[in-house]
Every structure is written in C-alpha cells, then in structure tokens.
Scaffold this motif. Structure first.
Motif, PDB file in Angstrom:
ATOM      1  N   LEU A 182       0.797  -0.948   0.098  1.00  0.00           N
ATOM      2  CA  LEU A 182      -0.007  -0.039  -0.027  1.00  0.00           C
ATOM      3  C   LEU A 182       0.853   1.286  -0.074  1.00  0.00           C
ATOM      4  N   GLU A 183       2.139   1.059  -0.004  1.00  0.00           N
ATOM      5  CA  GLU A 183       3.225   2.265  -0.048  1.00  0.00           C
ATOM      6  C   GLU A 183       2.928   3.420   1.146  1.00  0.00           C
ATOM      7  N   LEU A 184       2.640   2.825   2.156  1.00  0.00           N
ATOM      8  CA  LEU A 184       2.513   3.709   3.205  1.00  0.00           C
ATOM      9  C   LEU A 184       3.812   4.321   3.692  1.00  0.00           C
ATOM     10  N   LYS A 185       3.904   5.448   4.163  1.00  0.00           N
ATOM     11  CA  LYS A 185       5.078   6.204   4.484  1.00  0.00           C
ATOM     12  C   LYS A 185       5.157   6.536   5.724  1.00  0.00           C
ATOM     13  N   ARG A 186       6.718   6.637   6.518  1.00  0.00           N
ATOM     14  CA  ARG A 186       6.786   7.113   7.643  1.00  0.00           C
ATOM     15  C   ARG A 186       5.975   8.212   8.200  1.00  0.00           C
ATOM     16  N   GLY A 187       5.284   7.851   9.348  1.00  0.00           N
ATOM     17  CA  GLY A 187       4.509   8.833  10.093  1.00  0.00           C
ATOM     18  C   GLY A 187       3.178   8.700   9.602  1.00  0.00           C
ATOM     19  N   ASP A 188       2.768   7.838   8.929  1.00  0.00           N
ATOM     20  CA  ASP A 188       1.545   7.826   8.168  1.00  0.00           C
ATOM     21  C   ASP A 188       0.704   6.841   9.575  1.00  0.00           C
ATOM     22  N   GLU A 189      -0.572   7.451   9.823  1.00  0.00           N
ATOM     23  CA  GLU A 189      -1.146   6.575  11.056  1.00  0.00           C
ATOM     24  C   GLU A 189      -1.976   5.176  10.664  1.00  0.00           C
ATOM     25  N   VAL A 190      -1.637   4.254  11.557  1.00  0.00           N
ATOM     26  CA  VAL A 190      -2.567   2.956  11.327  1.00  0.00           C
ATOM     27  C   VAL A 190      -3.434   2.884  12.240  1.00  0.00           C
ATOM     28  N   ILE A 191      -4.780   2.806  12.162  1.00  0.00           N
ATOM     29  CA  ILE A 191      -5.549   2.641  13.381  1.00  0.00           C
ATOM     30  C   ILE A 191      -5.637   0.862  13.608  1.00  0.00           C
ATOM     31  N   VAL A 192      -5.374   0.503  14.977  1.00  0.00           N
ATOM     32  CA  VAL A 192      -5.506  -0.802  15.282  1.00  0.00           C
ATOM     33  C   VAL A 192      -6.274  -1.022  16.596  1.00  0.00           C
ATOM     34  N   PRO A 193      -6.814  -2.435  16.899  1.00  0.00           N
ATOM     35  CA  PRO A 193      -7.395  -2.352  18.180  1.00  0.00           C
ATOM     36  C   PRO A 193      -6.382  -2.580  19.119  1.00  0.00           C
ATOM     37  N   ALA A 194      -6.598  -2.187  20.446  1.00  0.00           N
ATOM     38  CA  ALA A 194      -5.623  -2.183  21.485  1.00  0.00           C
ATOM     39  C   ALA A 194      -5.664  -3.715  21.925  1.00  0.00           C
ATOM     40  N   PHE A 195      -6.720  -4.424  21.664  1.00  0.00           N
ATOM     41  CA  PHE A 195      -7.198  -5.776  22.269  1.00  0.00           C
ATOM     42  C   PHE A 195      -6.730  -6.688  20.913  1.00  0.00           C
TER      43      PHE A 195
ATOM     44  N   VAL B  86      -2.713   6.560  21.551  1.00  0.00           N
ATOM     45  CA  VAL B  86      -3.673   6.016  22.315  1.00  0.00           C
ATOM     46  C   VAL B  86      -5.137   6.682  22.102  1.00  0.00           C
ATOM     47  N   VAL B  87      -6.415   6.242  21.854  1.00  0.00           N
ATOM     48  CA  VAL B  87      -7.560   6.822  21.677  1.00  0.00           C
ATOM     49  C   VAL B  87      -8.423   6.435  22.767  1.00  0.00           C
ATOM     50  N   GLY B  88      -8.823   7.572  23.492  1.00  0.00           N
ATOM     51  CA  GLY B  88      -9.741   7.326  24.733  1.00  0.00           C
ATOM     52  C   GLY B  88      -8.967   6.412  25.927  1.00  0.00           C
ATOM     53  N   ASP B  89      -9.483   6.104  26.660  1.00  0.00           N
ATOM     54  CA  ASP B  89      -9.239   5.448  27.970  1.00  0.00           C
ATOM     55  C   ASP B  89      -9.060   4.060  27.676  1.00  0.00           C
ATOM     56  N   LEU B  90      -9.555   3.093  26.617  1.00  0.00           N
ATOM     57  CA  LEU B  90      -9.197   1.800  26.654  1.00  0.00           C
ATOM     58  C   LEU B  90      -9.978   1.225  27.498  1.00  0.00           C
ATOM     59  N   SER B  91     -10.963   1.737  27.967  1.00  0.00           N
ATOM     60  CA  SER B  91     -11.624   0.912  29.166  1.00  0.00           C
ATOM     61  C   SER B  91     -12.240  -0.629  28.901  1.00  0.00           C
ATOM     62  N   VAL B  92     -12.647  -0.750  27.587  1.00  0.00           N
ATOM     63  CA  VAL B  92     -13.169  -2.126  27.454  1.00  0.00           C
ATOM     64  C   VAL B  92     -11.883  -2.944  27.207  1.00  0.00           C
ATOM     65  N   THR B  93     -10.789  -2.478  26.510  1.00  0.00           N
ATOM     66  CA  THR B  93      -9.721  -3.543  26.356  1.00  0.00           C
ATOM     67  C   THR B  93      -9.099  -3.909  27.944  1.00  0.00           C
ATOM     68  N   GLN B  94      -9.219  -2.761  28.505  1.00  0.00           N
ATOM     69  CA  GLN B  94      -8.532  -2.896  29.947  1.00  0.00           C
ATOM     70  C   GLN B  94      -9.304  -3.979  30.537  1.00  0.00           C
ATOM     71  N   GLU B  95     -10.652  -3.876  30.652  1.00  0.00           N
ATOM     72  CA  GLU B  95     -11.581  -4.848  31.378  1.00  0.00           C
ATOM     73  C   GLU B  95     -11.324  -6.164  30.755  1.00  0.00           C
ATOM     74  N   LEU B  96     -11.270  -6.339  29.423  1.00  0.00           N
ATOM     75  CA  LEU B  96     -11.153  -7.784  28.817  1.00  0.00           C
ATOM     76  C   LEU B  96     -10.073  -8.397  29.052  1.00  0.00           C
ATOM     77  N   CYS B  97      -8.967  -7.509  29.405  1.00  0.00           N
ATOM     78  CA  CYS B  97      -7.627  -8.500  29.691  1.00  0.00           C
ATOM     79  C   CYS B  97      -7.625  -8.951  30.987  1.00  0.00           C
ATOM     80  N   LYS B  98      -8.397  -8.376  31.736  1.00  0.00           N
ATOM     81  CA  LYS B  98      -8.723  -9.087  33.125  1.00  0.00           C
ATOM     82  C   LYS B  98      -9.805 -10.261  33.153  1.00  0.00           C
ATOM     83  N   GLN B  99     -10.462 -10.256  32.059  1.00  0.00           N
ATOM     84  CA  GLN B  99     -11.817 -10.874  32.243  1.00  0.00           C
ATOM     85  C   GLN B  99     -12.076 -11.997  31.318  1.00  0.00           C
ATOM     86  N   VAL B 100     -11.234 -12.108  30.339  1.00  0.00           N
ATOM     87  CA  VAL B 100     -11.306 -13.205  29.129  1.00  0.00           C
ATOM     88  C   VAL B 100     -10.349 -14.459  29.911  1.00  0.00           C
ATOM     89  N   ILE B 101     -11.294 -15.479  29.278  1.00  0.00           N
ATOM     90  CA  ILE B 101     -10.574 -17.088  29.395  1.00  0.00           C
ATOM     91  C   ILE B 101     -11.080 -17.853  28.271  1.00  0.00           C
TER      92      ILE B 101
END
Ligand SMILES: *Cc1c(COP(=O)(O)O)cnc(C)c1O
Length: 370
Positions: free
Chosen positions: A67-80, A330-345
């Motif tokens: 896709l020929e992305l360049k240095r500094g281009d932003e890429v949105i990814v899930p934190a989880f 980081v966008v927002g407080d990632l509260s869902v991700t933080q919770e999931l990391c403690k709750q998932v099995i």
C-alpha cells in the motif's frame, strides 16, 4: 487447547503421500504446489488474488508495504489483539493508533474507527478476533469516505462469512483492500510449520505483494523495490492443498463444540458466553468466556486441577507492552480493552472436540461457580 495429532491421524494417508511427492520431486521452494494452493484458496474465498508468504506476520508487513504507506502515516489498530497486528506498523516506521474495541464482539466498529481518524490516517487494520468478523460494513463506509485503506487481519477468521445489510456475503479477508491470514499449525487452517497469505481483489496490489515477498523482484535479479524474503514452502503448500477441502468440516466441528459450550454455560450467571453477531458467522478460532476478574485466576486453577487447559488471550493491552507504550497514540481510555484483559478466558477448542470433553469442561465451570 488443540488436538493436532488427532486431526492428522484422520487424514494421514493423503498428507503423507503429498509430502512424499514433494520429497521425490525435490521442489522444496517454488514448487508447483504453491501456485496450486494459491489458486485453490482464491477460489474458496472468492478472492481474485492470493499471494502466499512465510507467515501471518509477514503477510501484514507485505500488505502495508504494497500500500506504500510512508513514515509517520497513522494506522488504526485495536488495542485488544495479538502483537503481530502492530509489529509491521512499528517496523515500517508507521504510527500505530491504538483504539478500544466493542465490548460484545471484541472488535473494532464504525464509531471507534471514526473517532480515531486524523488527516494522517492512511490505514485501518480490523482484526477478526477469535473467529468472528468486525462490523466491516460500517468500517468500510467510514474508510471510503476518508480515503483510508483497509487491511483485514483475518489470521483467526479463515472461513468466516460476513453478511452485508443487503444480504451480500463475503469471506473474511476479502472485504478490504487487502486481507491477511496465517497457517500457523493451531490456526483454523494450519500447516505443519509456518505459512501465511495476503488476499486482494486488485491485480496491481497482488503484483506488488508478490514482488515484495520475493526481494522486490518480478524478473530475477531485477529489483524494482525493497522487498523481503517470505515464502510458503512447497511442503507446506502440499499439506494445505490436502487440508483446505476439510476447512468447512473443521469449522462445523468447532461450531458444534461452541454450541455445546453455549448451551451448558448459558445459565451460569457469572459467565458471559461469546456474543454472536448477526453480520458474521463465527468460526471459533477461540471459544472465549468473560468471567468476573476476581474469579478468573481461581477458575483457571480449578480447571488445571481437573487437567483442563485454558489460556488468557490476551492478558496485556497493546499500549501497555514495553515495545509499544511509547509508540504512536492511544485513543480514549481503552476501558473495554482493560476490562477484557482481566476477564477473558479461552477454553479448549479444536476440530476433534468430543461431546464428552465439552460436557466435562462445562461441568467443571458450572461447579466452580455454584
Ligand atoms: C496468528 C496471528 C498473526 C500472525 O500469524 P503468524 O503466522 O504467527 O505470524 C497475526 N494476527 C493475528 C490476529 C493472529 O492471531
């Protein structure tokens, strides 16, 4: 967690013959099996092009390079997510923008993506986590409006079907500009070593991806661009040719096990069974429960005593990993991700699960919470 020996035992004669054929012909790299498998997978997916490569992490890097992305281009990814999603972003000098996930699907959605977009945003990487697609229709609309590319990380979702509001169906990984997958042995379509692939509908992106995976060359010793060396070897392709015809059967076996878990655990108040979105089938790469954070360790220990394996996918959000905490945004407080990391099995989930196994495991969980 998985039963690769049991799965192999059922198809041993055809796999052994395919491997023997490779050995007899000694075409270990770029043998005819590779192109054969690429065409077979493209046909299964309804994708115009499949370009195989060394693993699912390389597939993400190859897609981002194509896709020929360049240095500094932003890429949105899930934190989880699994770290591989962000690795290529870091290696290519791109800026990861780590976004929270939907509490039900554990995936990106339209609103979460929309809130993270800046003029520098060039790519979104939705991850179809645990085998269920992200809400792609909304994400595709937002990305199209902002001229942002989409690369689906479909490493956990091969065979899953996405359903658009108008009823159109497409296979996971074939909706965005590019899709990537992994054939790591424990993935839903696993080979017997490492392997991966990039999918795309675009002939030009396919040409570039193929070139990048092969040292940036189309003609031998003529290098048009900087590439990498990333190949699916012929032995792995030969194995995958034999296994792909079983993928739907494998998926059904996983879904059957998931349905049994669901039925047995639905009434356990402390346990939240996996959400099933109406826009996607779920191929259950993982069967993942949410349990109260204060009970998770106790439950895991209780299961361990009963010789039941379980895993925590994933215990630490991306933005809290040492390698990534000072990188990007980081966008927002990632509260869902933080919770999931403690709750998932995640419970044992594979193609060879028996009713007795799901019953034994469900029974143990029910007893623990009673
Ligand atoms: C497994 C996986 C990868 C990487 O695949 P490898 O073949 O192990 O490099 C990337 N993304 C996700 C979500 C995965 O689960």
């Amino acid at each position: 967690m998985v039963d690769l020996k049991g799965q192999y035992a059922k198809i041993k004669p055809s796999i052994d013959a395919a491997i023997q054929n490779c050995l007899d012909n000694a075409t270990f790299i770029k043998g005819p099996q590779v192109a054969h498998f690429e065409a077979q997978l493209a046909d299964y997916l309804g994708a115009n092009h499949v370009v195989s490569c060394g693993n699912g992490t390389d597939a993400l890097q190859i897609a981002m390079m194509a896709l020929e992305l360049k240095r500094g281009d932003e890429v949105i990814v899930p934190a989880f997510t699994y770290v591989a999603t962000a690795e290529a972003i870091g290696l290519l000098g791109l800026t990861p923008v780590m976004v929270d996930v939907d509490p039900l699907t554990f995936n990106l959605n339209r609103q979460l993506v929309e809130a993270a977009i800046t003029p520098k945003t060039k790519l979104v990487v939705p991850v179809h986590l645990f085998g269920q697609c992200a809400d792609m229709e909304g994400i595709l609309e937002v990305c199209e409006a902002h001229q942002i590319a989409v690369v689906e990380d479909a490493a956990q979702a091969i065979g899953a079907t996405y359903r658009f509001a108008d009823g159109t169906e497409k296979k996971a990984g074939t909706l965005g500009d590019m899709g990537t997958t992994s054939f790591f042995p424990s993935k839903n379509l696993g080979c017997y070593g490492d392997g991966g692939a990039v999918y795309t509908q675009s002939a030009e992106l396919a040409r570039k991806a193929k070139m990048i995976a092969n040292h940036g060359q189309e003609k031998k010793y003529i290098h048009e661009m900087i590439g990498i060396n990333s190949r699916l070897d012929s032995l792995q392709a030969a194995i995958l040719i034999e296994k792909l015809p079983y993928l739907d059967e494998y998926t059904h076996a996983r879904q059957k096990a998931a349905n049994l878990y669901d039925a047995a655990l639905a009434e356990v108040a402390a346990v939240e069974i996996p959400f099933r979105a109406d826009f996607s089938t779920h191929v259950f790469h993982q069967y993942t429960l949410k349990v109260p954070a204060q009970h998770r360790e106790g439950l895991q220990e209780y299961l361990r005593q009963r010789k039941i394996p379980s895993m925590i996918y994933y215990p630490v959000p991306l933005n809290q990993q040492k390698a990534y905490q000072h990188l990007g945004r980081v966008v927002g407080d990632l509260s869902v991700t933080q919770e999931l990391c403690k709750q998932v099995i995640s419970l044992p989930m594979h193609t060879e699960m028996t009713e007795a196994q799901t019953a034994y495991i469900s029974e143990a969980i029910t007893t623990y919470f009673s």
